[in-house]
Design a protein around this motif. Structure first.
Motif, short mmCIF file in Angstrom:
data_model
loop_
_atom_site.label_atom_id
_atom_site.label_comp_id
_atom_site.label_asym_id
_atom_site.label_seq_id
_atom_site.Cartn_x
_atom_site.Cartn_y
_atom_site.Cartn_z
N LYS A 1 -2.30 9.17 15.57
CA LYS A 1 -2.77 9.57 16.90
C LYS A 1 -3.68 10.78 16.80
O LYS A 1 -4.71 10.87 17.48
CB LYS A 1 -1.57 9.88 17.80
CG LYS A 1 -1.97 10.26 19.22
CD LYS A 1 -0.75 10.54 20.08
CE LYS A 1 -1.16 10.93 21.50
NZ LYS A 1 0.02 11.22 22.36
N ARG A 2 -3.31 11.73 15.94
CA ARG A 2 -4.12 12.93 15.76
C ARG A 2 -5.50 12.58 15.20
O ARG A 2 -6.51 13.13 15.64
CB ARG A 2 -3.40 13.90 14.82
CG ARG A 2 -4.14 15.21 14.57
CD ARG A 2 -4.34 15.97 15.86
NE ARG A 2 -5.02 17.24 15.64
CZ ARG A 2 -5.76 17.84 16.55
NH1 ARG A 2 -5.93 17.30 17.74
NH2 ARG A 2 -6.34 18.99 16.28
N GLU A 3 -5.54 11.66 14.25
CA GLU A 3 -6.81 11.24 13.66
C GLU A 3 -7.68 10.55 14.70
O GLU A 3 -8.89 10.78 14.77
CB GLU A 3 -6.55 10.29 12.49
CG GLU A 3 -7.80 9.79 11.79
CD GLU A 3 -8.52 10.86 10.98
OE1 GLU A 3 -9.67 10.62 10.60
OE2 GLU A 3 -7.94 11.94 10.75
N ARG A 4 -7.07 9.72 15.53
CA ARG A 4 -7.84 9.03 16.58
C ARG A 4 -8.42 10.03 17.57
O ARG A 4 -9.57 9.90 18.00
CB ARG A 4 -6.93 8.04 17.31
CG ARG A 4 -6.78 6.70 16.61
CD ARG A 4 -5.78 5.82 17.32
NE ARG A 4 -4.44 6.00 16.80
CZ ARG A 4 -3.34 5.52 17.38
NH1 ARG A 4 -3.43 4.87 18.51
NH2 ARG A 4 -2.16 5.71 16.83
N ARG B 1 -11.38 11.85 15.90
CA ARG B 1 -12.55 10.98 15.74
C ARG B 1 -13.24 10.74 17.08
O ARG B 1 -14.47 10.71 17.15
CB ARG B 1 -12.14 9.65 15.11
CG ARG B 1 -11.72 9.79 13.65
CD ARG B 1 -11.60 8.44 12.98
NE ARG B 1 -11.16 8.59 11.59
CZ ARG B 1 -11.46 7.75 10.62
NH1 ARG B 1 -12.22 6.70 10.87
NH2 ARG B 1 -11.02 7.94 9.40
N LEU B 2 -12.45 10.58 18.12
CA LEU B 2 -13.03 10.41 19.45
C LEU B 2 -13.77 11.67 19.87
O LEU B 2 -14.87 11.60 20.44
CB LEU B 2 -11.93 10.07 20.46
CG LEU B 2 -12.39 9.89 21.91
CD1 LEU B 2 -13.40 8.75 22.01
CD2 LEU B 2 -11.19 9.62 22.81
N GLN C 1 -15.16 13.89 17.89
CA GLN C 1 -16.40 13.96 17.11
C GLN C 1 -17.45 13.01 17.65
O GLN C 1 -18.63 13.35 17.73
CB GLN C 1 -16.10 13.65 15.64
CG GLN C 1 -15.26 14.71 14.95
CD GLN C 1 -14.73 14.25 13.60
OE1 GLN C 1 -14.93 13.10 13.20
NE2 GLN C 1 -14.06 15.14 12.90
N GLN C 2 -17.01 11.82 18.02
CA GLN C 2 -17.94 10.84 18.56
C GLN C 2 -18.56 11.33 19.87
O GLN C 2 -19.76 11.19 20.09
CB GLN C 2 -17.22 9.51 18.77
CG GLN C 2 -18.15 8.36 19.13
CD GLN C 2 -17.39 7.05 19.27
OE1 GLN C 2 -16.32 7.01 19.87
NE2 GLN C 2 -17.93 5.98 18.73
N MET C 3 -17.73 11.93 20.73
CA MET C 3 -18.24 12.44 21.99
C MET C 3 -19.21 13.60 21.77
O MET C 3 -20.23 13.71 22.45
CB MET C 3 -17.08 12.90 22.88
CG MET C 3 -16.15 11.78 23.31
SD MET C 3 -17.01 10.47 24.22
CE MET C 3 -17.51 11.36 25.69
N ASN C 4 -18.92 14.45 20.78
CA ASN C 4 -19.83 15.56 20.48
C ASN C 4 -21.18 15.06 20.00
O ASN C 4 -22.23 15.59 20.37
CB ASN C 4 -19.20 16.48 19.43
CG ASN C 4 -18.06 17.29 19.98
OD1 ASN C 4 -17.96 17.50 21.19
ND2 ASN C 4 -17.18 17.76 19.11
N LEU C 5 -21.15 14.02 19.16
CA LEU C 5 -22.40 13.45 18.66
C LEU C 5 -23.22 12.86 19.80
O LEU C 5 -24.44 12.99 19.86
CB LEU C 5 -22.12 12.39 17.61
CG LEU C 5 -21.73 12.91 16.22
CD1 LEU C 5 -21.32 11.74 15.32
CD2 LEU C 5 -22.88 13.67 15.60
#
Length: 331
Positions: free
Chosen positions: A127-130, A133-134, A136-140
């Motif tokens: 859950k922490r990894e998800r 990653r989410l 990071q994706q939103m920041n990008l």
């Protein structure tokens, strides 16, 4: 970003994701078949030995063990293991620890798999990894947001492939499965053949019986006591208030509901009387709110959830003292 450059960047990112995936797949699958000595043939010289390998056998999984941090770990779930969730497999550590892994399908064929662009099996992420990653994706997206017109179907498909390559896919694990795992911190892993939601590594650590779903026979399963109720799975009365944990958790759901006393507190309403019946004054007297310790509010008993059970503005403990001073024998 101009359209041709954006298209090129997407292609590069997709190629990198697939290439890393195939490399990991090759290393893991070969290690499963031949052991980790082949690492040198699959990795470039500067990476050989940089990340250690560890294989956790089916026997070790059955007894419970620890997956080390920053290590390529191969786990082999015993054939006779009962079905379990990712949370149970990893000791409910997923909300705090970053880890990810990959499980091979039953009909896995390495040579065939290496000719394909996508993993043939399923990926699992904590859950922490998800969450990270989410994020990071939103920041990008915020950094590189642009309005594009006339997106082709090929562009949309490439975007879907990239997102799918890191999406959490596997939640249930069955016996006979082999998986790859990497974690940032040590992870207690094992099987759960008594189906109490505590794997063998957790049960070993807390001292409960991995073959008995309710070690202390208090009515609440070991996993519920360990992870949710926060009681001791090897003590019938964890807080020492005279009520066994299964009486305080009336519906055995591992949570304290509004009409239940707290199985981790001697005195839920903090009125000075224990929830059940306890020895006080160096064992010379018995006092408590549930005199027959049956978990039911019977006539003549105090409510363990209220400091003034009868609403007469006299606290329950004061009523007990008045009763005792007056020579009462059933206070």
């Amino acid at each position: 970003m101009p359209r041709p450059l954006l298209h090129s960047a997407r292609k590069s990112l997709q190629w990198l994701t697939v290439s890393l995936g195939v490399l990991t797949l090759a290393v893991v699958s070969t290690a499963v078949e031949q052991g980790t000595s082949v690492e040198g043939r699959l990795l470039p010289p500067h990476m050989r030995g940089a990340i250690p390998w560890k294989t956790i056998s089916a026997d070790q999984m059955g007894k419970g063990t620890t997956a080390p941090a920053d290590t390529n770990v191969i786990i082999q779930i015993p054939d006779d293991a009962k079905q379990m969730t990712l949370d149970v497999l990893t000791g409910y550590r997923g909300k705090d620890i970053r880890f990810w892994g990959y499980c091979f399908p039953e009909n896995y064929d390495r040579d065939s798999a290496l000719t394909k662009k996508r993993f043939p099996g399923t990926v699992f992420l904590s859950k922490r990894e998800r969450e990270l990653r989410l994020e990071q994706q939103m920041n990008l997206r915020q950094q590189h947001f642009t309005v594009e017109n006339n997106l082709t179907e090929e562009d949309l498909n490439q975007e879907r492939v990239y997102r799918g390559s890191i999406r959490h896919q596997q939640e249930v694990f069955r016996g006979g499965t082999s998986c790859f795992l990497m974690t940032e911190r040590p992870l207690p892993i094992g099987t759960d053949n008594d189906k109490d939601r505590a794997n063998t590594a957790i049960e070993r650590d807390v001292g409960s019986d991995p073959q008995n779903a309710d070690t202390d026979a208090d009515g609440v399963q070991d996993g519920a006591e360990t992870f949710f109720l926060a009681t001791n799975p090897v003590l019938r009365d964890s807080d020492g208030d005279g009520l066994i944990d299964g009486i305080e958790d009336k519906n055995f759901n591992g949570r304290r509901d509004l009409d239940e006393t707290d199985a981790t507190k001697w005195d839920t309403d903090a009125d000075g009387l224990c929830d059940g019946l306890c020895k006080v004054e160096k064992g010379q007297k018995l006092r408590g709110e549930d005199k027959n310790i049956n978990g039911v509010l019977d006539e003549g008993e105090f409510n363990p959830l209220l400091i003034d059970s009868d609403g007469d503005d006299i606290l329950d403990l004061q009523e007990v003292f008045v009763c005792e001073l007056g020579g009462g024998t059933d206070c």
